[in-house]
Scaffold this motif. Sequence first.
Motif, mmCIF file in Angstrom:
data_model
loop_
_atom_site.group_PDB
_atom_site.id
_atom_site.type_symbol
_atom_site.label_atom_id
_atom_site.label_comp_id
_atom_site.label_asym_id
_atom_site.label_seq_id
_atom_site.Cartn_x
_atom_site.Cartn_y
_atom_site.Cartn_z
ATOM 1 N N SER A 148 0.681 -1.305 0.025
ATOM 2 C CA SER A 148 -0.109 -0.112 0.032
ATOM 3 C C SER A 148 0.857 1.287 0.118
ATOM 4 O O SER A 148 2.072 1.376 0.542
ATOM 5 N N ASP A 149 0.324 2.408 -0.353
ATOM 6 C CA ASP A 149 0.995 3.658 -0.398
ATOM 7 C C ASP A 149 1.489 4.052 0.965
ATOM 8 O O ASP A 149 2.485 4.744 1.140
ATOM 9 N N GLY A 150 0.485 3.821 2.153
ATOM 10 C CA GLY A 150 0.665 4.141 3.276
ATOM 11 C C GLY A 150 2.008 3.236 3.884
ATOM 12 O O GLY A 150 2.843 4.092 4.527
ATOM 13 N N GLN A 151 2.156 2.095 3.661
ATOM 14 C CA GLN A 151 3.318 1.081 3.691
ATOM 15 C C GLN A 151 4.652 1.840 3.132
ATOM 16 O O GLN A 151 5.758 1.870 3.939
ATOM 17 N N VAL A 152 4.415 2.229 1.689
ATOM 18 C CA VAL A 152 5.472 2.510 1.187
ATOM 19 C C VAL A 152 6.055 4.214 1.884
ATOM 20 O O VAL A 152 7.206 4.364 2.008
ATOM 21 N N ASN A 153 5.017 4.937 2.252
ATOM 22 C CA ASN A 153 5.443 6.175 2.678
ATOM 23 C C ASN A 153 5.931 6.224 3.981
ATOM 24 O O ASN A 153 7.091 6.972 4.361
ATOM 25 N N ALA A 154 5.561 5.377 4.813
ATOM 26 C CA ALA A 154 6.267 5.157 6.142
ATOM 27 C C ALA A 154 7.575 4.452 5.965
ATOM 28 O O ALA A 154 8.471 5.181 6.815
ATOM 29 N N GLU A 155 7.665 3.624 5.129
ATOM 30 C CA GLU A 155 9.218 2.908 5.080
ATOM 31 C C GLU A 155 10.224 4.095 4.308
ATOM 32 O O GLU A 155 11.213 4.482 4.944
ATOM 33 N N MET A 156 9.635 4.892 3.416
ATOM 34 C CA MET A 156 10.374 6.017 2.847
ATOM 35 C C MET A 156 10.706 6.919 3.873
ATOM 36 O O MET A 156 11.987 7.530 3.918
ATOM 37 N N GLU A 157 9.839 7.480 4.545
ATOM 38 C CA GLU A 157 10.199 8.742 5.442
ATOM 39 C C GLU A 157 11.295 8.018 6.466
ATOM 40 O O GLU A 157 12.093 8.793 6.929
ATOM 41 N N ASN A 158 11.095 6.716 7.056
ATOM 42 C CA ASN A 158 12.213 6.321 7.776
ATOM 43 C C ASN A 158 13.531 6.254 7.246
ATOM 44 O O ASN A 158 14.519 6.680 7.866
ATOM 45 N N ARG A 159 13.495 5.709 6.087
ATOM 46 C CA ARG A 159 14.822 5.920 5.525
ATOM 47 C C ARG A 159 15.517 7.019 5.326
ATOM 48 O O ARG A 159 16.721 7.263 5.363
ATOM 49 N N LEU A 160 14.630 8.077 4.643
ATOM 50 C CA LEU A 160 15.252 9.452 4.669
ATOM 51 C C LEU A 160 15.439 9.968 5.756
ATOM 52 O O LEU A 160 16.419 11.023 5.744
ATOM 53 N N ARG A 161 14.880 9.922 6.838
ATOM 54 C CA ARG A 161 15.100 10.536 8.244
ATOM 55 C C ARG A 161 16.373 10.107 8.652
ATOM 56 O O ARG A 161 17.283 10.776 9.071
ATOM 57 N N SER A 162 16.612 8.725 8.306
ATOM 58 C CA SER A 162 17.985 8.146 8.690
ATOM 59 C C SER A 162 18.954 8.897 7.993
ATOM 60 O O SER A 162 20.086 9.090 8.347
ATOM 61 N N ILE A 163 19.143 8.908 6.649
ATOM 62 C CA ILE A 163 20.084 9.566 5.816
ATOM 63 C C ILE A 163 20.232 11.056 6.086
ATOM 64 O O ILE A 163 21.449 11.660 6.392
ATOM 65 N N GLU A 164 19.097 11.801 6.575
ATOM 66 C CA GLU A 164 19.052 13.166 7.017
ATOM 67 C C GLU A 164 19.995 13.500 8.029
ATOM 68 O O GLU A 164 20.788 14.238 8.308
ATOM 69 N N GLN A 165 19.694 12.070 9.340
ATOM 70 C CA GLN A 165 20.578 12.404 10.412
ATOM 71 C C GLN A 165 22.065 12.137 10.156
ATOM 72 O O GLN A 165 22.981 12.785 10.585
ATOM 73 N N GLN A 166 22.489 11.210 9.148
ATOM 74 C CA GLN A 166 23.767 10.857 8.773
ATOM 75 C C GLN A 166 24.402 11.893 8.094
ATOM 76 O O GLN A 166 25.603 12.353 8.399
ATOM 77 N N ILE A 167 23.685 12.641 7.274
ATOM 78 C CA ILE A 167 24.269 14.026 6.325
ATOM 79 C C ILE A 167 24.205 15.151 7.171
ATOM 80 O O ILE A 167 24.899 16.213 6.877
ATOM 81 N N GLY A 168 23.367 15.424 8.233
ATOM 82 C CA GLY A 168 23.547 16.436 9.145
ATOM 83 C C GLY A 168 22.350 17.404 9.126
ATOM 84 O O GLY A 168 22.019 18.025 10.180
ATOM 85 N N SER A 169 21.515 17.452 8.116
ATOM 86 C CA SER A 169 20.318 18.463 8.101
ATOM 87 C C SER A 169 19.483 18.111 6.738
ATOM 88 O O SER A 169 20.137 17.557 5.831
ATOM 89 N N ARG A 170 18.174 18.673 6.630
ATOM 90 C CA ARG A 170 17.480 18.427 5.439
ATOM 91 C C ARG A 170 18.009 19.539 4.398
ATOM 92 O O ARG A 170 18.029 18.915 3.300
ATOM 93 N N GLU A 171 18.421 20.460 4.705
ATOM 94 C CA GLU A 171 19.086 21.376 3.820
ATOM 95 C C GLU A 171 20.258 20.758 3.159
ATOM 96 O O GLU A 171 20.604 20.721 1.911
ATOM 97 N N LYS A 172 20.989 20.206 3.796
ATOM 98 C CA LYS A 172 22.265 19.243 3.314
ATOM 99 C C LYS A 172 21.695 18.172 2.404
ATOM 100 O O LYS A 172 22.404 17.993 1.333
ATOM 101 N N LEU A 173 20.754 17.462 2.809
ATOM 102 C CA LEU A 173 20.355 16.394 2.096
ATOM 103 C C LEU A 173 19.795 16.774 0.700
ATOM 104 O O LEU A 173 20.120 16.449 -0.477
ATOM 105 N N GLU A 174 18.883 17.978 0.608
ATOM 106 C CA GLU A 174 18.494 18.567 -0.489
ATOM 107 C C GLU A 174 19.586 19.074 -1.425
ATOM 108 O O GLU A 174 19.465 18.714 -2.680
ATOM 109 N N SER A 175 20.675 19.502 -0.734
ATOM 110 C CA SER A 175 21.828 20.081 -1.632
ATOM 111 C C SER A 175 22.532 18.963 -1.875
ATOM 112 O O SER A 175 22.984 19.124 -3.269
#
Length: 461
Positions: free
Chosen positions: A99-126
């Motif tokens: 389901s879209d809900g399952q995909v969205n939840a997993e995607m948010e978890n993964r992107l938040r993990s990367i965001e934490q590793q890279i430092g911030s959302r701005e750095k992630l987008e950059s």
Amino acid sequence: MLKKNIQLLIFSFGIILAGNAQIITDKQGSSSGSGSVIDEIIAQVGDLPVLRSDLEAQKAQLQGEGMTVDETTSCTILEELLYQNLLLNQAKLDSIDISDGQVNAEMENRLRSIEQQIGSREKLESFYGKTYTQIKEEFREVIRDRMMSQEMERQIIADVEVSPNEVKTFFESIPEDSIPLINEKIAIQQIVIFPKITQASRNAVIEKLSRWRQDIIDGNRSFSAVATIHSEDLGSAKQGGRIEATRGMMVKPFEAAAFALEPGGVSDVVETQYGYHIIQLESRKGDDYVVRHILLSPEIGRQELTDAATLMDECYARLKKHEITWDEAVKEYSEDDDTRQNQGSVSNPYTGDMYWDVANINQIDPQIFGLVNGLETGEISNPAMYSDMRTRRDGVRIVRIKNRTEPHKANLKDDYNFIKKAAENNKKEKIITEWVNGKIGRTYVRFDEQFSNCNFHYRWK
């Protein structure tokens, strides 16, 4: 088992998301566009290609972790990619739905993990050269495919069980010099007392948030500015309190308030296990939504903390004088909902087991290590300050060593559950091997000549 479930981290995500800009060719030289070739199809399962960038991304990750990468590594990674595509190909044939809900939840978890590793959302987008929303849109189907593969694998081995006789037979088949050494392990219990929050303290927070809410509604203050300066959720405060989420990600009171709002609306004060919030809805599309929130927690006064420490001292003294048993003390004093129904037993957050390997307990939970280091079985630590990592509540606790195992070679008497898990994994590997080899014979599979000398685990050739 060959399958290593290698994780794609920042570098590989970057290649995946840049895929639309790449010119892809097969080995015969045909191209999907004009210009220089920067990627190519090196293998295929059914209609699903394996790109060279997929292989190189995983090799780069291993190199970044200090591991040696050679031709054997390339073969191992290629086989993992072939295996994942075989699972995905069959999942599509079987119409497995994620389901879209399952995909969205997993995607948010993964992107938040990367965001934490890279430092911030701005750095992630950059890093990606895209907005967070664009990253999510391009990443969505990658995540869906991965989850479909995982669900296909789960279905293949869903009914695997092992009998006691199978566990015994498996253990007896292990050569004597290959029986694993089990490190020293300890089982830990705790009693936690949290300072009582006064109604006056709660009222002060509610009044402050209510005042800010009215100022925001009246246009006298900016929600994002107040969140940046005052919110105690430091992660979202850096983005003006902004959170992108999907249904099921946030705690229920928070989510219920968010879905009750119209875009631009600001909620009344909402209480959750983390404190008190006001929430502003920015947008909502199906189960996805974007909000801003401001979090405040009631202050704990010096007297409330002293009262908690005094009560813990009473508990500790009664235990030391044997006026009360440990189990009785847990029931009477402990306020930790996660452990008080189980004699205070603290489970390892990584394994779910009640035993902690003493070799890595400091890396898992330094707070616990500082208390149990040097304790004997049955001994109780002195009371100490405690911070709950999940709810961020501060309190006071004592811990006890319930049991301790000595380092030893694995045996059926002391390590049955450990050996049973290994036997289950061994049986699952055999079932997956049979499934893969059977599907290969009925599925179109090809890979480049350069990999013809690979010593694959499965019968790809």
